[in-house]
Motif scaffolding. Sequence first.
Motif, PDB file in Angstrom:
ATOM      1  N   PRO A 300     -18.957   5.412   7.671  1.00 42.55           N
ATOM      2  CA  PRO A 300     -18.087   5.002   8.781  1.00 42.55           C
ATOM      3  C   PRO A 300     -17.294   3.725   8.511  1.00 42.55           C
ATOM      4  O   PRO A 300     -16.462   3.331   9.326  1.00 42.55           O
ATOM      5  N   ARG A 301     -17.554   3.082   7.391  1.00 46.31           N
ATOM      6  CA  ARG A 301     -16.850   1.829   7.113  1.00 46.31           C
ATOM      7  C   ARG A 301     -15.380   2.079   6.789  1.00 46.31           C
ATOM      8  O   ARG A 301     -15.002   3.122   6.273  1.00 46.31           O
ATOM      9  N   ALA A 302     -14.565   1.079   7.089  1.00 41.18           N
ATOM     10  CA  ALA A 302     -13.145   1.160   6.772  1.00 41.18           C
ATOM     11  C   ALA A 302     -12.946   0.947   5.274  1.00 41.18           C
ATOM     12  O   ALA A 302     -13.767   0.286   4.620  1.00 41.18           O
ATOM     13  N   PRO A 303     -11.879   1.485   4.698  1.00 42.44           N
ATOM     14  CA  PRO A 303     -11.588   1.201   3.287  1.00 42.44           C
ATOM     15  C   PRO A 303     -11.427  -0.305   3.070  1.00 42.44           C
ATOM     16  O   PRO A 303     -10.846  -1.004   3.903  1.00 42.44           O
ATOM     17  N   ARG A 304     -11.967  -0.790   1.966  1.00 41.27           N
ATOM     18  CA  ARG A 304     -11.906  -2.228   1.696  1.00 41.27           C
ATOM     19  C   ARG A 304     -10.466  -2.739   1.688  1.00 41.27           C
ATOM     20  O   ARG A 304     -10.182  -3.857   2.119  1.00 41.27           O
ATOM     21  N   GLU A 305      -9.530  -1.906   1.209  1.00 42.59           N
ATOM     22  CA  GLU A 305      -8.132  -2.320   1.148  1.00 42.59           C
ATOM     23  C   GLU A 305      -7.574  -2.568   2.553  1.00 42.59           C
ATOM     24  O   GLU A 305      -6.781  -3.494   2.760  1.00 42.59           O
ATOM     25  N   GLN A 306      -7.984  -1.744   3.521  1.00 45.53           N
ATOM     26  CA  GLN A 306      -7.516  -1.944   4.896  1.00 45.53           C
ATOM     27  C   GLN A 306      -8.075  -3.233   5.490  1.00 45.53           C
ATOM     28  O   GLN A 306      -7.377  -3.951   6.216  1.00 45.53           O
ATOM     29  N   VAL A 307      -9.324  -3.519   5.187  1.00 48.11           N
ATOM     30  CA  VAL A 307      -9.939  -4.748   5.683  1.00 48.11           C
ATOM     31  C   VAL A 307      -9.253  -5.966   5.063  1.00 48.11           C
ATOM     32  O   VAL A 307      -8.953  -6.946   5.753  1.00 48.11           O
ATOM     33  N   ALA A 308      -8.980  -5.911   3.761  1.00 48.33           N
ATOM     34  CA  ALA A 308      -8.291  -7.018   3.095  1.00 48.33           C
ATOM     35  C   ALA A 308      -6.903  -7.225   3.689  1.00 48.33           C
ATOM     36  O   ALA A 308      -6.458  -8.362   3.882  1.00 48.33           O
ATOM     37  N   ALA A 309      -6.196  -6.124   4.006  1.00 43.63           N
ATOM     38  CA  ALA A 309      -4.869  -6.224   4.606  1.00 43.63           C
ATOM     39  C   ALA A 309      -4.948  -6.850   5.992  1.00 43.63           C
ATOM     40  O   ALA A 309      -4.077  -7.638   6.388  1.00 43.63           O
ATOM     41  N   PHE A 310      -6.007  -6.504   6.738  1.00 44.07           N
ATOM     42  CA  PHE A 310      -6.188  -7.094   8.064  1.00 44.07           C
ATOM     43  C   PHE A 310      -6.404  -8.599   7.961  1.00 44.07           C
ATOM     44  O   PHE A 310      -5.790  -9.386   8.706  1.00 44.07           O
ATOM     45  N   VAL A 311      -7.271  -9.025   7.057  1.00 42.05           N
ATOM     46  CA  VAL A 311      -7.543 -10.458   6.894  1.00 42.05           C
ATOM     47  C   VAL A 311      -6.284 -11.176   6.428  1.00 42.05           C
ATOM     48  O   VAL A 311      -5.957 -12.264   6.918  1.00 42.05           O
ATOM     49  N   GLN A 312      -5.558 -10.556   5.493  1.00 41.56           N
ATOM     50  CA  GLN A 312      -4.327 -11.171   5.004  1.00 41.56           C
ATOM     51  C   GLN A 312      -3.326 -11.355   6.146  1.00 41.56           C
ATOM     52  O   GLN A 312      -2.678 -12.406   6.264  1.00 41.56           O
ATOM     53  N   HIS A 313      -3.207 -10.356   7.003  1.00 40.02           N
ATOM     54  CA  HIS A 313      -2.300 -10.463   8.156  1.00 40.02           C
ATOM     55  C   HIS A 313      -2.802 -11.516   9.131  1.00 40.02           C
ATOM     56  O   HIS A 313      -2.006 -12.268   9.718  1.00 40.02           O
ATOM     57  N   ARG A 314      -4.111 -11.575   9.298  1.00 39.79           N
ATOM     58  CA  ARG A 314      -4.704 -12.486  10.285  1.00 39.79           C
ATOM     59  C   ARG A 314      -4.460 -13.947   9.944  1.00 39.79           C
ATOM     60  O   ARG A 314      -4.341 -14.784  10.841  1.00 39.79           O
ATOM     61  N   VAL A 335      -4.136 -12.781  -2.306  1.00 40.24           N
ATOM     62  CA  VAL A 335      -5.130 -12.191  -1.413  1.00 40.24           C
ATOM     63  C   VAL A 335      -5.513 -10.801  -1.908  1.00 40.24           C
ATOM     64  O   VAL A 335      -6.684 -10.411  -1.903  1.00 40.24           O
ATOM     65  N   LYS A 336      -4.532 -10.041  -2.368  1.00 36.72           N
ATOM     66  CA  LYS A 336      -4.811  -8.697  -2.875  1.00 36.72           C
ATOM     67  C   LYS A 336      -5.663  -8.730  -4.132  1.00 36.72           C
ATOM     68  O   LYS A 336      -6.380  -7.776  -4.443  1.00 36.72           O
ATOM     69  N   ALA A 337      -5.608  -9.847  -4.852  1.00 35.66           N
ATOM     70  CA  ALA A 337      -6.367  -9.967  -6.102  1.00 35.66           C
ATOM     71  C   ALA A 337      -7.681 -10.716  -5.901  1.00 35.66           C
ATOM     72  O   ALA A 337      -8.229 -11.283  -6.842  1.00 35.66           O
ATOM     73  N   LEU A 338      -8.187 -10.721  -4.660  1.00 35.61           N
ATOM     74  CA  LEU A 338      -9.427 -11.441  -4.376  1.00 35.61           C
ATOM     75  C   LEU A 338     -10.578 -10.924  -5.225  1.00 35.61           C
ATOM     76  O   LEU A 338     -10.626  -9.749  -5.593  1.00 35.61           O
ATOM     77  N   ASN A 339     -11.532 -11.802  -5.473  1.00 28.09           N
ATOM     78  CA  ASN A 339     -12.735 -11.430  -6.204  1.00 28.09           C
ATOM     79  C   ASN A 339     -13.537 -10.420  -5.390  1.00 28.09           C
ATOM     80  O   ASN A 339     -14.072 -10.734  -4.329  1.00 28.09           O
ATOM     81  N   THR A 340     -13.612  -9.193  -5.860  1.00 26.56           N
ATOM     82  CA  THR A 340     -14.331  -8.144  -5.131  1.00 26.56           C
ATOM     83  C   THR A 340     -15.798  -8.077  -5.530  1.00 26.56           C
ATOM     84  O   THR A 340     -16.523  -7.214  -5.065  1.00 26.56           O
ATOM     85  N   GLY A 341     -16.239  -9.001  -6.385  1.00 24.76           N
ATOM     86  CA  GLY A 341     -17.636  -8.988  -6.822  1.00 24.76           C
ATOM     87  C   GLY A 341     -18.551  -9.817  -5.933  1.00 24.76           C
ATOM     88  O   GLY A 341     -19.764  -9.810  -6.127  1.00 24.76           O
ATOM     89  N   TRP A 342     -17.974 -10.528  -4.965  1.00 20.26           N
ATOM     90  CA  TRP A 342     -18.793 -11.372  -4.083  1.00 20.26           C
ATOM     91  C   TRP A 342     -19.593 -10.486  -3.139  1.00 20.26           C
ATOM     92  O   TRP A 342     -19.058  -9.595  -2.481  1.00 20.26           O
TER      93      TRP A 342
END
Length: 350
Positions: A300-314, A335-342
Amino acid sequence: MIFGNKKKPKGPSWKKSLTITKSFSNFEIIFQIPERGNCPGLNGDEYPKTEFDLYGAEYAPIEMLDSRQHHAISEMPIYAEGWKFFGNPFIDRSQLGHVVFSVRIGHISDLPVNLSLFQRSELLRQFERIQQESDFGGYHEGFPEQEDAFDLTEYRWPNSLISVNAQWIDIAGTEWLYGEIQPLNHLHDSMLWICALTDSNYLLVEGSIQRYCANAGNPFRKEEVTPIDNYRALLEQIMCSMRLRIPSDWAAKREVFLRDENHYPLPQQDLEKLAPAVYTLFRWSGADYFGRNKISDADPRAPREQVAAFVQHRVQPRQLPGCIAIAEAPPIQDVKALNTGWTGAIDQPA
């Protein structure tokens, strides 16, 4: 707009607005609020419309945050509204949410004698400190991607992204420092305004927004169902009417500090803060959400890319009326190149 809906909830009417006066010692705030509706769970008697003294005996001092350093002399909700955000009150009876507008008089007891809250840099430092030492700036326990009885890793995730859209605002001749709180798990959305009253006392105004949405029990999904814009616009409109009157001696001292300080320091949303925010919001984006097909076994989780786009817009700058200076946001490509390993594992850097 005659009737609202979930995407654009209807706010209260300003046709019968009220002028509210709140006094505290020799200070005074005057502002406008719209006509109140019948907000379930928010008793009108708890949010008085008459004049009162925030230093009065009926409002006993309360402790806020770290009582050794941040003591709230008094705190009082002064406006609450909810029902007109339902949409059509005769057809749609489901509640979408409510807003609460409150004021807090605070004191910084450990402020060095050579510093003053009239200094913009010091007011900013204390503003960030107030947020960081509250639940907004705290952390909660995370959980692994896959359940594993032998995995003893502990995870520590941030509760919120603080100081979003930070800016200095002039409202009727008073400088306010403003910032928004973006919750990442279960806390409410919040808007904060702060200004100095004396060398060590401040006035903090908070507008809190609580949205209730079926099949959307986390911040990301709530924004999909009922965007925050109209709730936030109501609180901004109330704040735009705020008038602060302070004694002449403190007003004169404030002018001396402001005349000698010609810059407006602001917090920055650096990438080190955004990576944990994106990850935490992503991991919680499936909480109390079952998708459109409630019997589906899909994630049920949103795609990570959509969440990143939301934060970037926010975190993009959004100027409020009277804006003097506003914080910049990181470039979109960064922002799009954020470290995804955290993942928030305790042995990882924050």
